[in-house]
Design a protein around this motif. Sequence first.
Motif, mmCIF file in Angstrom:
data_model
loop_
_atom_site.group_PDB
_atom_site.id
_atom_site.type_symbol
_atom_site.label_atom_id
_atom_site.label_comp_id
_atom_site.label_asym_id
_atom_site.label_seq_id
_atom_site.Cartn_x
_atom_site.Cartn_y
_atom_site.Cartn_z
ATOM 1 N N ALA A 176 0.826 -1.209 0.000
ATOM 2 C CA ALA A 176 0.000 0.000 0.000
ATOM 3 C C ALA A 176 0.862 1.261 0.000
ATOM 4 O O ALA A 176 0.577 2.214 -0.740
ATOM 5 N N LEU A 177 1.904 1.272 0.809
ATOM 6 C CA LEU A 177 2.777 2.453 0.839
ATOM 7 C C LEU A 177 3.457 2.678 -0.508
ATOM 8 O O LEU A 177 3.628 3.821 -0.937
ATOM 9 N N ASP A 178 3.819 1.595 -1.198
ATOM 10 C CA ASP A 178 4.390 1.738 -2.527
ATOM 11 C C ASP A 178 3.362 2.323 -3.495
ATOM 12 O O ASP A 178 3.693 3.153 -4.334
ATOM 13 N N GLN A 179 2.109 1.899 -3.368
ATOM 14 C CA GLN A 179 1.054 2.441 -4.231
ATOM 15 C C GLN A 179 0.859 3.936 -3.978
ATOM 16 O O GLN A 179 0.667 4.711 -4.908
ATOM 17 N N ILE A 180 0.919 4.334 -2.719
ATOM 18 C CA ILE A 180 0.662 5.721 -2.340
ATOM 19 C C ILE A 180 1.859 6.620 -2.634
ATOM 20 O O ILE A 180 1.722 7.687 -3.235
ATOM 21 N N GLN A 181 3.040 6.189 -2.209
ATOM 22 C CA GLN A 181 4.212 7.053 -2.270
ATOM 23 C C GLN A 181 5.116 6.751 -3.462
ATOM 24 O O GLN A 181 5.923 7.594 -3.837
ATOM 25 N N GLY A 182 4.964 5.576 -4.028
ATOM 26 C CA GLY A 182 5.859 5.173 -5.104
ATOM 27 C C GLY A 182 5.223 5.290 -6.469
ATOM 28 O O GLY A 182 5.220 6.350 -7.091
ATOM 29 N N ASN A 183 4.626 4.195 -6.899
ATOM 30 C CA ASN A 183 4.177 4.123 -8.292
ATOM 31 C C ASN A 183 2.817 4.754 -8.556
ATOM 32 O O ASN A 183 2.410 4.868 -9.701
ATOM 33 N N LYS A 184 2.089 5.144 -7.519
ATOM 34 C CA LYS A 184 0.766 5.779 -7.659
ATOM 35 C C LYS A 184 -0.206 4.925 -8.465
ATOM 36 O O LYS A 184 -1.154 5.427 -9.056
ATOM 37 N N ALA A 185 0.040 3.626 -8.500
ATOM 38 C CA ALA A 185 -0.843 2.697 -9.214
ATOM 39 C C ALA A 185 -1.753 2.032 -8.184
ATOM 40 O O ALA A 185 -1.380 1.066 -7.541
ATOM 41 N N PHE A 186 -2.935 2.601 -8.023
ATOM 42 C CA PHE A 186 -3.875 2.085 -7.046
ATOM 43 C C PHE A 186 -4.619 0.887 -7.612
ATOM 44 O O PHE A 186 -4.804 0.772 -8.828
ATOM 45 N N PRO A 187 -5.052 -0.037 -6.738
ATOM 46 C CA PRO A 187 -5.670 -1.271 -7.230
ATOM 47 C C PRO A 187 -7.030 -1.025 -7.885
ATOM 48 O O PRO A 187 -7.770 -0.120 -7.484
ATOM 49 N N GLU A 188 -7.312 -1.825 -8.901
ATOM 50 C CA GLU A 188 -8.647 -1.808 -9.484
ATOM 51 C C GLU A 188 -9.607 -2.400 -8.466
ATOM 52 O O GLU A 188 -9.247 -3.304 -7.715
ATOM 53 N N ILE A 189 -10.826 -1.869 -8.450
ATOM 54 C CA ILE A 189 -11.816 -2.409 -7.519
ATOM 55 C C ILE A 189 -12.916 -3.116 -8.290
ATOM 56 O O ILE A 189 -13.181 -2.817 -9.461
ATOM 57 N N GLN A 190 -13.519 -4.065 -7.603
ATOM 58 C CA GLN A 190 -14.664 -4.793 -8.144
ATOM 59 C C GLN A 190 -15.859 -4.380 -7.297
ATOM 60 O O GLN A 190 -15.889 -4.627 -6.087
#
Length: 150
Positions: free
Chosen positions: A53-67
């Motif tokens: 999660a921290l990588d998504q937020i602070q790193g690659n900004k690639a947030f998960p797709e949601i269903q």
Amino acid sequence: MTKKTLILYYSWSGKTKEMAEKINQEIEGSDLKEINVAKDAFDSDQYKTNDIALDQIQGNKAFPEIQLDNIDFNDYDLILVGSPVWSGYPATPIKTLLDEMKNYNGELASFFTSAGTNHKAYISHFKEWANGLNVIGIARDDSAIKDWIK
């Protein structure tokens, strides 16, 4: 008159799901929907999930797709969004949800479950992610529900 209310939640461990179900019982006529992600989006280990999660937020900004079921958010007066707290942030699927809600005109509030104490950070990050949405409140557990539905 009670506002037409939708409760959306993401739950990693089951605690937020329990709280969402409790709130759903407290608000007569509310709808309850779970936000899901791909099974491999996060790890079963809490610390590894936190790192992802921290990588998504602070790193690659690639947030998960949601269903999530196809929902017209504007059918609701109030949407409650439930999330665990991850390093002071809402769970990253909530960022994806809030981005999808950008045209929502009603009221938005968030409840969260947390084993930690970094609540002020959660509040500021949720408001930042909800940029432009009408956030009327954020509270730990169901403590402010009665105020929100008035």
